[in-house]
Design a protein around this motif. Structure first.
Motif, PDB file in Angstrom:
ATOM      1  N   GLN A   1      29.068 -20.452   3.364  1.00 46.90           N
ATOM      2  CA  GLN A   1      27.884 -20.274   4.198  1.00 46.90           C
ATOM      3  C   GLN A   1      28.228 -20.000   5.657  1.00 46.90           C
ATOM      4  OE1 GLN A   1      24.551 -23.097   3.007  1.00 46.90           O
ATOM      5  NE2 GLN A   1      26.362 -24.047   2.081  1.00 46.90           N
TER       6      GLN A   1
ATOM      7  N   TYR B   1      27.767 -15.983  -1.190  1.00 45.24           N
ATOM      8  CA  TYR B   1      27.225 -17.308  -1.477  1.00 45.24           C
ATOM      9  C   TYR B   1      25.783 -17.209  -1.970  1.00 45.24           C
ATOM     10  CZ  TYR B   1      25.370 -21.991  -0.787  1.00 45.24           C
ATOM     11  OH  TYR B   1      24.753 -23.205  -0.978  1.00 45.24           O
ATOM     12  N   GLN B   2      24.963 -16.476  -1.243  1.00 43.28           N
ATOM     13  CA  GLN B   2      23.551 -16.350  -1.613  1.00 43.28           C
ATOM     14  C   GLN B   2      23.393 -15.660  -2.968  1.00 43.28           C
ATOM     15  OE1 GLN B   2      21.177 -17.915  -0.008  1.00 43.28           O
ATOM     16  NE2 GLN B   2      22.520 -18.545   1.649  1.00 43.28           N
TER      17      GLN B   2
ATOM     18  N   GLN C   1      23.502 -18.359 -10.334  1.00 42.20           N
ATOM     19  CA  GLN C   1      23.532 -19.701 -10.914  1.00 42.20           C
ATOM     20  C   GLN C   1      22.129 -20.172 -11.304  1.00 42.20           C
ATOM     21  OE1 GLN C   1      25.434 -21.749  -7.647  1.00 42.20           O
ATOM     22  NE2 GLN C   1      27.444 -21.680  -8.647  1.00 42.20           N
ATOM     23  N   GLU C   2      21.147 -19.809 -10.515  1.00 44.07           N
ATOM     24  CA  GLU C   2      19.780 -20.272 -10.748  1.00 44.07           C
ATOM     25  C   GLU C   2      18.984 -19.385 -11.709  1.00 44.07           C
ATOM     26  OE1 GLU C   2      18.100 -20.616  -6.824  1.00 44.07           O
ATOM     27  OE2 GLU C   2      19.529 -22.185  -6.253  1.00 44.07           O
TER      28      GLU C   2
ATOM     29  N   ASP D   1      31.207 -30.135  -2.018  1.00 47.50           N
ATOM     30  CA  ASP D   1      30.618 -28.883  -2.491  1.00 47.50           C
ATOM     31  C   ASP D   1      31.631 -27.763  -2.270  1.00 47.50           C
ATOM     32  OD1 ASP D   1      29.266 -26.499  -2.903  1.00 47.50           O
ATOM     33  OD2 ASP D   1      27.501 -27.094  -1.753  1.00 47.50           O
TER      34      ASP D   1
ATOM     35  N   ARG E   1      24.560 -18.035  -5.760  1.00 53.17           N
ATOM     36  CA  ARG E   1      23.527 -19.057  -5.977  1.00 53.17           C
ATOM     37  C   ARG E   1      22.359 -18.459  -6.776  1.00 53.17           C
ATOM     38  NH1 ARG E   1      23.667 -23.280  -6.866  1.00 53.17           N
ATOM     39  NH2 ARG E   1      21.763 -23.976  -5.863  1.00 53.17           N
ATOM     40  N   TRP E   2      21.992 -17.211  -6.465  1.00 45.55           N
ATOM     41  CA  TRP E   2      20.922 -16.561  -7.221  1.00 45.55           C
ATOM     42  C   TRP E   2      21.313 -16.483  -8.697  1.00 45.55           C
ATOM     43  CZ3 TRP E   2      20.505 -12.474 -10.472  1.00 45.55           C
ATOM     44  CH2 TRP E   2      19.211 -12.125 -10.852  1.00 45.55           C
TER      45      TRP E   2
ATOM     46  N   TYR F   1      32.699 -18.816  -9.533  1.00 41.62           N
ATOM     47  CA  TYR F   1      31.633 -19.734  -9.135  1.00 41.62           C
ATOM     48  C   TYR F   1      30.441 -19.781 -10.090  1.00 41.62           C
ATOM     49  CZ  TYR F   1      34.173 -20.514  -4.839  1.00 41.62           C
ATOM     50  OH  TYR F   1      35.136 -20.873  -3.928  1.00 41.62           O
ATOM     51  N   THR F   2      30.344 -18.856 -11.033  1.00 41.99           N
ATOM     52  CA  THR F   2      29.251 -18.923 -12.012  1.00 41.99           C
ATOM     53  C   THR F   2      29.755 -19.314 -13.398  1.00 41.99           C
ATOM     54  OG1 THR F   2      29.430 -16.607 -12.696  1.00 41.99           O
ATOM     55  CG2 THR F   2      27.929 -17.103 -10.833  1.00 41.99           C
TER      56      THR F   2
END
Length: 173
Positions: free
Chosen positions: A23, A40-41, A47-48, A17, A44-45, A73-74
């Protein structure tokens, strides 16, 4: 073994990963110790929750520093990526094109002129504005105040955690 020892932090998990290290990592640059878990958070938000390929804007750093991280990262398009990489890939673009975009991104974050900021957003069809620890370190001062001040008028915060905010542009008129 040598590559495993060459890590940002020894606490980083040994995994495939490519984001897991964030993290548990702190990154020191621009006289600021950044907790990468905040990015990171937020990443991730995105990405989702973000659909399609809307343009984002995030602070621009020189190569091999903690910059262009949301784009990396996106996969979302950014107003400008790494300066040198972009100049290599766009060698046929008019001289100064990439450098001009870097300057425009910097001015966008620094300006106190709301109309200038809105013109920038419209010019590049920006949908998401990133304000994280990096942007706060890169662009200290009153320029960042405009984002909270005009939230609800031209953009709205869709993600907020500690020092990290993602604004979605609601009006490019």
């Amino acid at each position: 073994i040598a590559k495993l020892k060459d890590r940002m932090t020894p606490e980083a998990p040994q995994t495939l990963d490519g984001m897991a290290y964030m993290q548990v990592t702190r990154y020191d640059d621009l006289n600021t110790l950044m907790d990468l878990n905040q990015d990171y958070q937020a990443i991730r938000w995105m990405q989702e929750n973000v659909k399609g390929s809307p343009v984002i804007v995030e602070g621009n750093m020189v190569e091999y520093h903690w910059g262009t991280r949301f784009t990396i990262y996106t996969g979302l398009p950014n107003v400008v990526g790494w300066n040198w990489h972009q100049r290599q890939q766009r060698a046929r673009a008019p001289e100064g094109t990439v450098e001009s975009r870097v300057a425009e991104v910097n001015e966008f974050y620094l300006t106190l002129d709301i109309q200038q900021a809105r013109t920038f957003l419209q010019k590049y069809n920006v949908r998401y504005i990133i304000i994280g620890q990096l942007e706060r370190a890169l662009y200290p001062g009153p320029g960042l105040d405009k984002f909270d001040r005009f939230a609800g008028s031209f953009w709205r915060d869709v993600y907020r955690d500690r020092e990290t905010v993602i604004y979605e542009v609601t009006s490019n008129q």
